[in-house]
Design an enzyme around this catalytic site. Sequence first.
Site, PDB file in Angstrom:
ATOM      1  N   LYS A 162      -1.414   5.614   6.376  1.00  0.00           N
ATOM      2  CA  LYS A 162      -2.149   6.444   5.419  1.00  0.00           C
ATOM      3  C   LYS A 162      -2.721   5.586   4.292  1.00  0.00           C
ATOM      4  CE  LYS A 162      -1.494  10.831   2.918  1.00  0.00           C
ATOM      5  NZ  LYS A 162      -0.457  11.853   2.589  1.00  0.00           N
ATOM      6  N   CYS A 189      -3.553  13.940   6.114  1.00  0.00           N
ATOM      7  CA  CYS A 189      -3.501  14.845   4.960  1.00  0.00           C
ATOM      8  C   CYS A 189      -4.545  14.523   3.888  1.00  0.00           C
ATOM      9  CB  CYS A 189      -2.082  14.825   4.390  1.00  0.00           C
ATOM     10  SG  CYS A 189      -1.645  16.293   3.413  1.00  0.00           S
ATOM     11  N   GLU A 202       2.276  15.839   9.730  1.00  0.00           N
ATOM     12  CA  GLU A 202       2.612  14.640   8.961  1.00  0.00           C
ATOM     13  C   GLU A 202       4.128  14.566   8.770  1.00  0.00           C
ATOM     14  OE1 GLU A 202       1.409  12.676   4.602  1.00  0.00           O
ATOM     15  OE2 GLU A 202       1.072  14.817   4.990  1.00  0.00           O
TER      16      GLU A 202
END
Length: 255
Positions: A112, A146, A43
């Site tokens: 995200k 994540c 990330e």
Amino acid sequence: MRVAVVQFSVAAGDPDTNRRIVEERVATLAASAAKPDVVVLPELWSTGYALEHARELASPEGEAEAAFLGSLAVKYNVAFAGGSVLARVGDTVCNRAQAIDASGRLLAWYDKVHLFRLMDEDKYLAAGDRRRMFILNGIPCSSVICYDIRFCELVRAIALDGAKVLFVSAEWPLVRKEHWCALLRARAIENQFFVVACNRSGVTGTETFGGHSMILAPDGTTLAQADEHDAVLTAELDFTLLDRVRAACPVFTDR
């Protein structure tokens, strides 16, 4: 499909250093006997968590990073799946994962969805609002980033879209390493697909990141796993195994 995960200590706010590290690792992989088809990065691989400078560090739509990875894709004949970057979208900045094929073409991007408040992502970033699918080597794939792996609903929706590989890029702290390992294995087992997860290593400020990147089979078997230090993992994904796992325990039929 042979995949490689490049786990390294991301230099916060230093894209030049991070690009040099990525190119060195990819060049080494490309020259090896286990040359991968697909490379996965952490990330925010180009900037790290320098979120207070996110607007200055972000490139419009993430185009600069996509062009860099595209050039490596062509030079070394590899694809990239995951590895997110700061992307400036209008007046906002997103945490954007990119999928790039071996011809250097940007196949898809994913912003995200779940922003991690414990690291102030909600103060600096705009959340995405949709999942994305892409095809690599004829295989349907998707990416998450994540914190997203804590939300089983998102990952199940990706499985129902037809994904056979889930690529995960992360900057997951060492203090919650056990959660990282357990959640990844759960996502693989419950959705009966491959999970290829790249976490970063190293320290930024007071935060130590956990590494422990993993490549997991659809039955949860570990195909490769790193410790907390810089590492490169490779594994071959055998999709006949995926078919056997789904036939032996027909979760999607019985759902």
